[in-house]
Design a protein around this motif. Structure first.
Motif, PDB file in Angstrom:
ATOM      1  N   MET A 533     -10.057  10.413 -26.693  1.00 52.75           N
ATOM      2  CA  MET A 533      -9.188   9.575 -25.861  1.00 52.75           C
ATOM      3  C   MET A 533      -9.025  10.166 -24.469  1.00 52.75           C
ATOM      4  O   MET A 533      -8.922   9.421 -23.485  1.00 52.75           O
ATOM      5  N   SER A 534      -8.998  11.481 -24.378  1.00 49.76           N
ATOM      6  CA  SER A 534      -8.903  12.115 -23.058  1.00 49.76           C
ATOM      7  C   SER A 534     -10.120  11.760 -22.216  1.00 49.76           C
ATOM      8  O   SER A 534      -9.995  11.392 -21.038  1.00 49.76           O
ATOM      9  N   ILE A 535     -11.312  11.851 -22.820  1.00 45.88           N
ATOM     10  CA  ILE A 535     -12.544  11.503 -22.102  1.00 45.88           C
ATOM     11  C   ILE A 535     -12.527  10.038 -21.691  1.00 45.88           C
ATOM     12  O   ILE A 535     -12.831   9.686 -20.535  1.00 45.88           O
ATOM     13  N   MET A 536     -12.147   9.160 -22.633  1.00 48.56           N
ATOM     14  CA  MET A 536     -12.137   7.728 -22.356  1.00 48.56           C
ATOM     15  C   MET A 536     -11.103   7.375 -21.303  1.00 48.56           C
ATOM     16  O   MET A 536     -11.353   6.558 -20.406  1.00 48.56           O
ATOM     17  N   TYR A 537      -9.929   8.007 -21.384  1.00 53.99           N
ATOM     18  CA  TYR A 537      -8.871   7.693 -20.413  1.00 53.99           C
ATOM     19  C   TYR A 537      -9.260   8.174 -19.016  1.00 53.99           C
ATOM     20  O   TYR A 537      -9.044   7.467 -18.020  1.00 53.99           O
ATOM     21  N   ILE A 538      -9.799   9.384 -18.925  1.00 52.14           N
ATOM     22  CA  ILE A 538     -10.225   9.927 -17.613  1.00 52.14           C
ATOM     23  C   ILE A 538     -11.235   8.984 -16.968  1.00 52.14           C
ATOM     24  O   ILE A 538     -11.120   8.624 -15.792  1.00 52.14           O
ATOM     25  N   TRP A 539     -12.241   8.583 -17.750  1.00 54.50           N
ATOM     26  CA  TRP A 539     -13.290   7.720 -17.204  1.00 54.50           C
ATOM     27  C   TRP A 539     -12.734   6.367 -16.778  1.00 54.50           C
ATOM     28  O   TRP A 539     -13.024   5.872 -15.692  1.00 54.50           O
ATOM     29  N   ASN A 540     -11.894   5.781 -17.632  1.00 53.89           N
ATOM     30  CA  ASN A 540     -11.349   4.452 -17.343  1.00 53.89           C
ATOM     31  C   ASN A 540     -10.380   4.492 -16.167  1.00 53.89           C
ATOM     32  O   ASN A 540     -10.383   3.590 -15.316  1.00 53.89           O
ATOM     33  N   ASP A 541      -9.547   5.525 -16.094  1.00 48.85           N
ATOM     34  CA  ASP A 541      -8.549   5.607 -15.033  1.00 48.85           C
ATOM     35  C   ASP A 541      -9.214   5.714 -13.659  1.00 48.85           C
ATOM     36  O   ASP A 541      -8.848   4.988 -12.726  1.00 48.85           O
ATOM     37  N   VAL A 542     -10.193   6.601 -13.527  1.00 48.83           N
ATOM     38  CA  VAL A 542     -10.865   6.758 -12.227  1.00 48.83           C
ATOM     39  C   VAL A 542     -11.732   5.536 -11.921  1.00 48.83           C
ATOM     40  O   VAL A 542     -11.866   5.138 -10.758  1.00 48.83           O
ATOM     41  N   HIS A 543     -12.308   4.931 -12.958  1.00 51.03           N
ATOM     42  CA  HIS A 543     -13.075   3.690 -12.780  1.00 51.03           C
ATOM     43  C   HIS A 543     -12.196   2.615 -12.139  1.00 51.03           C
ATOM     44  O   HIS A 543     -12.615   1.921 -11.208  1.00 51.03           O
ATOM     45  N   ARG A 544     -10.958   2.500 -12.615  1.00 57.12           N
ATOM     46  CA  ARG A 544     -10.037   1.506 -12.048  1.00 57.12           C
ATOM     47  C   ARG A 544      -9.620   1.896 -10.624  1.00 57.12           C
ATOM     48  O   ARG A 544      -9.521   1.040  -9.745  1.00 57.12           O
ATOM     49  N   ARG A 545      -9.360   3.177 -10.402  1.00 55.70           N
ATOM     50  CA  ARG A 545      -8.975   3.623  -9.052  1.00 55.70           C
ATOM     51  C   ARG A 545     -10.076   3.319  -8.042  1.00 55.70           C
ATOM     52  O   ARG A 545      -9.807   2.897  -6.908  1.00 55.70           O
TER      53      ARG A 545
END
Length: 788
Positions: A533-545
C-alpha cells in the motif's frame, strides 16, 4: 450545435420550433449519409465525433461464446481457480483442532461450520452474487471499484469526459426504477473528498491483500502436502521438508511464463484426479466409519459446539476459515475465463468433492480422535497412500497457481488507474482474453514465498497469517458489493439487509477470530499489505500531483495558435507525436520545448494516453480527435483511450493506427463542416411550413452542388495528401522526461514522498516508451522539472 444556437431555437414560436426540429433532423440524416452511415453528435465542441461512429456493444462480457468454448474454459478453470480451495482438506481439521478434540460431538459442530461456510461464502456469495458484479468479464477488487467509478464521479483525477460514456461497453445496464437511496448514496460519495480517498485506499488494501494471498498460498499448500510424507517415514526431517518445498516453489514460478492457457490445460487433469481422489476417499470413510455424521447439516450442532467450548470455539474459527481459502481467486480469475464456465465447474465438480472430503474426514475422526494432527493422510486407505501423496504434491502446486494468476490480473487492473508502478504485461493467450503474465511481479512473489517458507518452516504460523489475508479481502469485497447493490443494481432494501445480516455477520465473526492470532503470525499479511500500500499510495499520490500541475500550467489554445503562426518557427517536414496524460489541454512541457527548439513539424499531434475504468475499449472507439485552429497549421489533439486489460500493441504500432484514424477524422470533420451552412439559422420557416418548392431552382442547385462537391473532394484530397507526406517524411515521438521535486517550502514528509520515494520507484521501473513500444531511433525526450 453551439449553446447559443440552442438558446435561439428555444425562443422560436411553436411553428418555427417544429420546423426547426424537422430541418435539424433532415440535416442530421443528410450528414449521416455523407459520413457513410455514421451518426454525428449534435454538440461539436469537444473530442466527440470519433467516439460516436461505431454502433453496437463490445467487450468480454457481451461475447456470445458457444457451449464448446464454455465447457473448455470450465475444464481449464478447474486447474487454475480451484487448486487453492481444493487443497484445503490437507490442513483444515488439523488447524481447527490445534489442541486436540475435547468432545466427540465437536467434530459434528466443526463439520456443520464447514458445510455452511462453504455454502454461504464460495457458493452463494461468490459464484451466484459477486460474479454478477464483474466488469465486462473482469473480476477482483479493482473491477468493483471501476464499476463504482463509472456510475459515480469518485475518481480523484478530473479527467472525465462526456464522450467516455459513449464507449459501447462503458454504460451500465441499470434498472428502470430509480430509488431515492441510490441517488442519495451517489450524491454523498461524489460530494465527499474523504469518501473518495477512503474508497481508493480500501481498493488498494484489497489489492495488497490479494497479492499477500499470492505469497502465502504457495507456502501453505506446498508445505502441507510435502509434510504428509512424515506419516510414511520418520526419516524425513523438518529441514528436508522445507528445502523440498522451496525447490517445488522455484519450479512453480519458473513455469509461469508459459501462460495460464498452457498451464491450465496441464494442471486441470491433475486437479480433476485430485477431486476424484478426495471425493472417493471421503465417500469410503463416510460409509466405513460413521454415516451418522450427515446429521451435521442441522445447525444446532454449531450452537452446541460454542456452548461447550466458548472462547476456544471462537478461536478455532481461524482454522475453519481455511476451508474457503482461494475463494477470492475465483473472482479475481474470472477474466481468464467466463462467469458461466466458473459456475459450471464449481457446482458440478468442486463443491460436491469438497463436501465429500470433509464429511469423510469427520467420519474418520469420530473413531480416531487422536489422529487429528494428520487427519488427511491418516484417513487414506493404505493402497492409495502413495498415489494420493503424489497427487497432493501436484495439487499443491496447482493451488498456488490460482492465487498467482489472480495476482497478475489484479496488478494489471491497478496499473490502469495509476495505482501501481509500471511493469511489463505479457498477454499469454491469443485465444482467450485476460490471460497475462507479469515477469517482475512473478519473481518478487517467488522471493517472498521462499523467504516465508524458510522463515516460518511450518504451517501453523502460516495458517494464522493466511486466515487474516483471506477474510480481510472477503470483507472488503462485501463492502464494495453492498455499494453496488444500492447504487447500480438498485436491489430491494430487504435483499441488501439480508446480505449484510447473513454474509456480512459471518465474515465479521471470522475476521474477529483470525485477528486474535495477530501476534502468532497474523501480522505477516498486514506487513505485506503495508509495504504494498505504501508503494501504491506513493505512486498514485505523485501521479495525481503531476496531473494537477499540468492542468494548472497547461498551454492555452490562444498561445498554441500564436506559436504555430509565428514566422520565427521553422516548420520541419514530418509528423510529430507529443505524448502526455493531460486530457484537458496542451501540457506545459510543449512551451518548454518550443522555447529551446524554435522548430515544429509540419503536422503536430498532441497525444493524451487515458485509462478508462472499464476492461476494454473497442479499437474502433479508442481515438478521439480535435483540430486546433487555424486549420492550415495542421495541429491536432488526440485522446487515446485504453481499458485496464487492453494490449497497447494489439492492433499494430500505435503510430500507424493513429494516422489511419486521423484520416477518418479529417474526412468526417470535413464533410461535417461543409454541412453546417444548412443549419436552422439559414432556413425560411414560412416557406418550409407552406411546403413551397421550386423545381427549376432545385435543378440549378443540383448542378452547382455537383461542381462544389468536386471542389470539396479536391480540397479534402489535399488535406489527406498533406498528412501522407508528413507520414512519409518520418514520425518523431516527443516524450516528456519530467523530473518531479517538492516545491519550495514543502514539509519533510512531502519532500521524502516526492524527492526520494517516488523518484526511486520511477528510476527503477519502466517508462512510457517501454509500455507502448515506442521506437528508440525516432524518440526525442524533452526534459522539464515540475515543482509539486
Amino acid at each position: 450545435m453551439s449553446s447559443n444556437r440552442v438558446s435561439g431555437v428555444a425562443e422560436m414560436s411553436s411553428t418555427e420550433a417544429s420546423a426547426a426540429a424537422y430541418s435539424e433532423q433532415s440535416m442530421e440524416e443528410a450528414v449521416s449519409r455523407e459520413l457513410s452511415g455514421k451518426k454525428v453528435l449534435r454538440r461539436f465542441d469537444s473530442l466527440d465525433i470519433e467516439s460516436s461512429t461505431v454502433p453496437g456493444r463490445h467487450g468480454h462480457a457481451s461475447k456470445a461464446l458457444g457451449w464448446s468454448v464454455v465447457l473448455h474454459l470450465a475444464f481449464q478453470s478447474i486447474g487454475i481457480v480451484y487448486g487453492d480451495i481444493g487443497t484445503s482438506p490437507l490442513y483444515v481439521y488439523a488447524s481447527t483442532f490445534s489442541h486436540g478434540i475435547n468432545h466427540n460431538d465437536d467434530i459434528l459442530g466443526v463439520l456443520s461450520l464447514i458445510f455452511y461456510t462453504l455454502t454461504l461464502i464460495p457458493l452463494i456469495k461468490y459464484v451466484f452474487i459477486v460474479l454478477q458484479a464483474n466488469d465486462n468479464g473482469e473480476g477482483g477488487t479493482f473491477a468493483l471499484y471501476s464499476l463504482i467509478c463509472r456510475y459515480a464521479k469518485v475518481g480523484l483525477i478530473p479527467s472525465q469526459q462526456a464522450e467516455d460514456q459513449d464507449v459501447s461497453n462503458f454504460q451500465l445496464e441499470l434498472p428502470s426504477s430509480r430509488q431515492w437511496m441510490a441517488s442519495w448514496v451517489k450524491s454523498k460519495l461524489e460530494g465527499s473528498r474523504f469518501a473518495k480517498f477512503f474508497l481508493l485506499l480500501a481498493t488498494m488494501l484489497g489489492t495488497a491483500m490479494v497479492i499477500g494471498d499470492g505469497v502465502l498460498t504457495p507456502c501453505m499448500s506446498v508445505l502441507s502436502a510435502v509434510g504428509g510424507i512424515k506419516v510414511a517415514t520418520s526419516a524425513m526431517t523438518e529441514d528436508m521438508i522445507v528445502w523440498i518445498s522451496v525447490a517445488i516453489l522455484i519450479f512453480l514460478f519458473m513455469i509461469q511464463r508459459f501462460g495460464t492457457d498452457k498451464v491450465g490445460y496441464t494442471f486441470a487433469p491433475i486437479i480433476c484426479v485430485w477431486f476424484a481422489f478426495i471425493g472417493g476417499i471421503g465417500l469410503y470413510n463416510f460409509i466405513k466409519f460413521d454415516p451418522s455424521v450427515v446429521k451435521a447439516i442441522n445447525p444446532k450442532y454449531i450452537v452446541d459446539y460454542f456452548r461447550r467450548n466458548k472462547k476456544e470455539a471462537w478461536i478455532s474459527l481461524g482454522g475453519t476459515v481455511l476451508a474457503i481459502t482461494g475463494t477470492e481467486a475465483l473472482f479475481a480469475d474470472v477474466g481468464h475465463f467466463t462467469v458461466r464456465s466458473i459456475q459450471i465447474s464449481m457446482c458440478s465438480v468442486t463443491y460436491p468433492a469438497l463436501m465429500l472430503a470433509y464429511t469423510g474426514q469427520a467420519s474418520f475422526l469420530r473413531h480416531n480422535n487422536n489422529l487429528v494432527k494428520d487427519t488427511f493422510y491418516e484417513s487414506i486407505p493404505d493402497p492409495l497412500y502413495w498415489p494420493t501423496f503424489v497427487i497432493a504434491i501436484l495439487a499443491s502446486i496447482v493451488a498456488s497457481q490460482a492465487m498467482i494468476s489472480g495476482t497478475f490480473s489484479i496488478v494489471q487492473q491497478s496499473l490502469s488507474l495509476g495505482c501501481f508502478p509500471r511493469v511489463k504485461i505479457v498477454h499469454t493467450s491469443a485465444k482467450y482474453e485476460g490471460q497475462v503474465y507479469i515477469p517482475e511481479v512473478n519473481y518478487l512473489l517467488m522471493l517472498a514465498c521462499i523467504g516465508v517458507t524458510l522463515g516460518f518452516r511450518n504451517t501453523t504460523k502460516i495458517g494464522n497469517a493466511y486466515g487474516i489475508a483471506v477474510v480481510f479481502v472477503m470483507a472488503l469485497t462485501s463492502a464494495f458489493l453492498v455499494l453496488i447493490m444500492i447504487m447500480i443494481w438498485k436491489s430491494h432494501i430487504l435483499l441488501i439487509v439480508s446480505y449484510v445480516l447473513v454474509i456480512g455477520s459471518v465474515e465479521l465473526l471470522y475476521l474477529s477470530s483470525v485477528l486474535y492470532k495477530f501476534d502468532q503470525g497474523g501480522y505477516l499479511p498486514l506487513a505485506f499489505a503495508a509495504v504494498l500500500m505504501s508503494i501504491m499510495y506513493i505512486w498514485n499520490d505523485v501521479h495525481r500531483r503531476k496531473y494537477f500541475y499540468e492542468l494548472n500550467h497547461k498551454v492555452s489554445l490562444e498561445k498554441l495558435k500564436e506559436i504555430a503562426a509565428d514566422t520565427k518557427f521553422c516548420r520541419l517536414p514530418g509528423l510529430a507525436l507529443f505524448y502526455s496524460e493531460l486530457v484537458q489541454g496542451i501540457p506545459p512541457i510543449f512551451k518548454h520545448y518550443v522555447a529551446n527548439v524554435p522548430a515544429i513539424h509540419s503536422t503536430l499531434i498532441f497525444v493524451s494516453i487515458k485509462s478508462l475504468p472499464i476492461s476494454k475499449v473497442p479499437v474502433e472507439e479508442r481515438f478521439l480527435f480535435r483540430r486546433v485552429q487555424p486549420k492550415d497549421q495542421n495541429v491536432f489533439r488526440c485522446v487515446v483511450r485504453y481499458g485496464y486489460t487492453d494490449r497497447p500493441q494489439e492492433q499494430g504500432p500505435l503510430e500507424k493506427m493513429l494516422v489511419e484514424r486521423l484520416k477518418e477524422f479529417i474526412t468526417d470533420d470535413f464533410w461535417f463542416n461543409q454541412s453546417k451552412p444548412n443549419t436552422v439559422e439559414n432556413i425560411d420557416y414560412g416557406e418550409l411550413d407552406a411546403g413551397l418548392v421550386n423545381d427549376q431552382d432545385d435543378h440549378e442547385n443540383k448542378d452547382l452542388n455537383h461542381v462544389d462537391e468536386e471542389k470539396m473532394q479536391e480540397e479534402l484530397g489535399r488535406e489527406i495528401e498533406a498528412l501522407d507526406e508528413a507520414w512519409r517524411a518520418g514520425v518523431v515521438h516527443l516524450i516528456g522526461e519530467n523530473e518531479v521535486v517538492a516545491g519550495k517550502g514543502a514539509g519533510i514528509g512531502k519532500r521524502f514522498l516526492i524527492n526520494y520515494a517516488y523518484n526511486f520507484l520511477r528510476k527503477n521501473l519502466r517508462q512510457t516508451e517501454n509500455v507502448f513500444d515506442i521506437p528508440h531511433k525516432r524518440m526525442l525526450k524533452v526534459g522539464m522539472t515540475y515543482e509539486l
